[in-house]
Design a protein around this motif. Structure first.
Motif, mmCIF file in Angstrom:
data_model
loop_
_atom_site.group_PDB
_atom_site.id
_atom_site.type_symbol
_atom_site.label_atom_id
_atom_site.label_comp_id
_atom_site.label_asym_id
_atom_site.label_seq_id
_atom_site.Cartn_x
_atom_site.Cartn_y
_atom_site.Cartn_z
ATOM 1 N N GLN A 71 0.837 -1.192 0.000
ATOM 2 C CA GLN A 71 0.000 0.000 0.000
ATOM 3 C C GLN A 71 0.882 1.257 0.000
ATOM 4 O O GLN A 71 1.860 1.336 0.739
ATOM 5 C CB GLN A 71 -0.896 0.006 1.235
ATOM 6 C CG GLN A 71 -1.885 1.131 1.257
ATOM 7 C CD GLN A 71 -2.826 1.029 2.441
ATOM 8 O OE1 GLN A 71 -2.852 0.047 3.164
ATOM 9 N NE2 GLN A 71 -3.623 2.063 2.625
ATOM 10 N N GLY A 72 0.528 2.208 -0.862
ATOM 11 C CA GLY A 72 1.301 3.428 -0.978
ATOM 12 C C GLY A 72 2.285 3.415 -2.122
ATOM 13 O O GLY A 72 3.031 4.379 -2.319
ATOM 14 N N TRP A 118 14.823 0.755 4.311
ATOM 15 C CA TRP A 118 15.422 0.564 2.998
ATOM 16 C C TRP A 118 15.021 1.706 2.067
ATOM 17 O O TRP A 118 13.909 2.219 2.158
ATOM 18 C CB TRP A 118 14.927 -0.746 2.379
ATOM 19 C CG TRP A 118 15.197 -1.939 3.225
ATOM 20 C CD1 TRP A 118 14.420 -2.430 4.238
ATOM 21 C CD2 TRP A 118 16.329 -2.802 3.149
ATOM 22 N NE1 TRP A 118 15.003 -3.542 4.791
ATOM 23 C CE2 TRP A 118 16.177 -3.794 4.136
ATOM 24 C CE3 TRP A 118 17.451 -2.828 2.335
ATOM 25 C CZ2 TRP A 118 17.103 -4.798 4.330
ATOM 26 C CZ3 TRP A 118 18.382 -3.835 2.529
ATOM 27 C CH2 TRP A 118 18.199 -4.812 3.515
ATOM 28 N N SER A 119 15.912 2.067 1.154
ATOM 29 C CA SER A 119 15.546 2.977 0.078
ATOM 30 C C SER A 119 15.757 2.220 -1.231
ATOM 31 O O SER A 119 16.765 1.525 -1.404
ATOM 32 C CB SER A 119 16.389 4.256 0.110
ATOM 33 O OG SER A 119 17.722 3.983 -0.198
ATOM 34 N N VAL A 120 14.762 2.338 -2.109
ATOM 35 C CA VAL A 120 14.821 1.661 -3.401
ATOM 36 C C VAL A 120 14.660 2.726 -4.480
ATOM 37 O O VAL A 120 13.635 3.408 -4.532
ATOM 38 C CB VAL A 120 13.724 0.587 -3.540
ATOM 39 C CG1 VAL A 120 13.846 -0.128 -4.886
ATOM 40 C CG2 VAL A 120 13.783 -0.411 -2.391
ATOM 41 N N LEU A 121 15.674 2.873 -5.299
ATOM 42 C CA LEU A 121 15.646 3.821 -6.407
ATOM 43 C C LEU A 121 15.341 3.051 -7.676
ATOM 44 O O LEU A 121 16.077 2.129 -8.040
ATOM 45 C CB LEU A 121 16.990 4.542 -6.538
ATOM 46 C CG LEU A 121 17.132 5.485 -7.734
ATOM 47 C CD1 LEU A 121 16.138 6.647 -7.637
ATOM 48 C CD2 LEU A 121 18.557 5.990 -7.830
ATOM 49 N N TRP A 122 14.243 3.424 -8.336
ATOM 50 C CA TRP A 122 13.858 2.812 -9.605
ATOM 51 C C TRP A 122 14.271 3.735 -10.738
ATOM 52 O O TRP A 122 13.811 4.869 -10.814
ATOM 53 C CB TRP A 122 12.349 2.563 -9.646
ATOM 54 C CG TRP A 122 11.927 1.414 -8.792
ATOM 55 C CD1 TRP A 122 11.489 1.456 -7.503
ATOM 56 C CD2 TRP A 122 11.920 0.048 -9.171
ATOM 57 N NE1 TRP A 122 11.211 0.190 -7.052
ATOM 58 C CE2 TRP A 122 11.461 -0.699 -8.064
ATOM 59 C CE3 TRP A 122 12.260 -0.635 -10.340
ATOM 60 C CZ2 TRP A 122 11.343 -2.076 -8.092
ATOM 61 C CZ3 TRP A 122 12.126 -2.012 -10.373
ATOM 62 C CH2 TRP A 122 11.677 -2.722 -9.255
ATOM 63 N N ASN A 123 15.143 3.258 -11.623
ATOM 64 C CA ASN A 123 15.615 4.017 -12.784
ATOM 65 C C ASN A 123 15.180 3.328 -14.072
ATOM 66 O O ASN A 123 15.050 2.104 -14.112
ATOM 67 C CB ASN A 123 17.149 4.103 -12.807
ATOM 68 C CG ASN A 123 17.677 5.056 -11.772
ATOM 69 O OD1 ASN A 123 17.238 6.189 -11.673
ATOM 70 N ND2 ASN A 123 18.630 4.576 -10.979
ATOM 71 N N MET A 146 12.005 7.220 -6.048
ATOM 72 C CA MET A 146 12.700 6.861 -4.818
ATOM 73 C C MET A 146 11.637 6.411 -3.827
ATOM 74 O O MET A 146 10.717 7.168 -3.516
ATOM 75 C CB MET A 146 13.484 8.041 -4.246
ATOM 76 C CG MET A 146 14.169 7.730 -2.921
ATOM 77 S SD MET A 146 15.398 6.413 -3.028
ATOM 78 C CE MET A 146 16.732 7.282 -3.796
ATOM 79 N N VAL A 147 11.773 5.183 -3.353
ATOM 80 C CA VAL A 147 10.782 4.608 -2.442
ATOM 81 C C VAL A 147 11.458 4.293 -1.112
ATOM 82 O O VAL A 147 12.532 3.695 -1.083
ATOM 83 C CB VAL A 147 10.163 3.319 -3.030
ATOM 84 C CG1 VAL A 147 9.048 2.800 -2.137
ATOM 85 C CG2 VAL A 147 9.661 3.562 -4.456
ATOM 86 N N SER A 148 10.813 4.683 -0.026
ATOM 87 C CA SER A 148 11.295 4.357 1.320
ATOM 88 C C SER A 148 10.407 3.266 1.895
ATOM 89 O O SER A 148 9.182 3.399 1.912
ATOM 90 C CB SER A 148 11.238 5.587 2.225
ATOM 91 O OG SER A 148 12.087 6.589 1.724
ATOM 92 N N SER A 200 6.833 4.155 3.339
ATOM 93 C CA SER A 200 6.718 5.430 4.031
ATOM 94 C C SER A 200 6.840 6.613 3.096
ATOM 95 O O SER A 200 6.626 7.753 3.484
ATOM 96 C CB SER A 200 7.764 5.539 5.158
ATOM 97 O OG SER A 200 9.067 5.455 4.618
ATOM 98 N N GLY A 201 7.175 6.361 1.846
ATOM 99 C CA GLY A 201 7.256 7.425 0.865
ATOM 100 C C GLY A 201 7.630 6.892 -0.505
ATOM 101 O O GLY A 201 8.430 5.980 -0.605
ATOM 102 N N ALA A 202 7.006 7.487 -1.543
ATOM 103 C CA ALA A 202 7.325 7.155 -2.925
ATOM 104 C C ALA A 202 7.372 8.475 -3.683
ATOM 105 O O ALA A 202 6.331 9.083 -3.928
ATOM 106 C CB ALA A 202 6.303 6.206 -3.518
ATOM 107 N N GLU A 203 8.577 8.905 -4.003
ATOM 108 C CA GLU A 203 8.764 10.232 -4.567
ATOM 109 C C GLU A 203 9.282 10.141 -6.005
ATOM 110 O O GLU A 203 10.265 9.453 -6.282
ATOM 111 C CB GLU A 203 9.766 11.000 -3.702
ATOM 112 C CG GLU A 203 10.073 12.386 -4.188
ATOM 113 C CD GLU A 203 11.132 13.068 -3.335
ATOM 114 O OE1 GLU A 203 11.570 14.146 -3.726
ATOM 115 O OE2 GLU A 203 11.540 12.504 -2.283
#
Length: 188
Positions: A134-135, A160-165, A173-175, A183-186
């Protein structure tokens, strides 16, 4: 006579020292040999794996007093995809007269946190969580649009931070928290 006793004692000490030294050197050789055997076996079985590593390594003694090692290793596949896999394999080296545990699928089927409480413990889980929990709907849409999207995972103090390129002009950038929440998807 005294001299002969002293020479005999010195020789006995030398022999005992050499025997113990050989046993120590043999143990070290077996240790590295066991790890090498497991890694080579898994690389041969899974040549396309992204990562093969020893997770745990423990010396044991069997019923006859002979030393062996229990080894847990993991194989990660598809780390550059939205749905990576992680499997644990168990070895006894040298082989003992009992069957080791079967392989354990740690991360499989592109699913994480199917029940609560949940713990994101591996990079493979963080990748999956970053677009399935969710999110993360915008990230899932991004991955479907940009078929070449690849993740880069980093451990942070809170998760964790996941960077999708991808080849698109933007990334995500997803936390993901350790307890399995996005907790965040920027969009960046």
């Amino acid at each position: 006579m005294k001299r002969e006793i002293i020479v005999t004692v010195v020789l006995i000490v030398l022999v005992v020292g050499l025997v113990l030294g050989m046993k120590f050197a043999t143990g070290s050789f077996e240790n590295s040999d066991a790890k090498k055997f497991v890694l080579e076996d898994l690389h041969n079985k899974f040549p396309a794996a992204d990562k093969v590593e020893i997770v745990s390594f423990e010396p044991k003694t069997n019923g006859e007093g002979a030393q062996y090692y229990t080894i847990k290793a993991s194989v990660s596949e598809g780390l550059g995809t939205p749905c990576p896999k992680r499997t644990n394999y168990y070895y006894n080296y040298p082989v003992q007269n009992f069957v080791p545990a079967p392989p354990e699928a740690v991360v499989d089927s592109c699913k994480v946190c199917q029940s609560r409480p949940c713990m994101i413990a591996f990079p493979e889980e963080a990748i999956i969580a970053s677009h399935t929990l969710q999110g993360s709907a915008s990230v899932q849409d991004y991955i479907l649009t940009a078929r070449d999207a690849t993740p880069q995972v980093n451990r942070t103090s809170s998760g964790w931070s996941v960077l999708w390129n991808s080849t698109l002009n933007y990334s995500y950038m997803v936390s993901v928290t350790d307890d399995g929440y996005v907790s965040g998807a920027e969009k960046i």
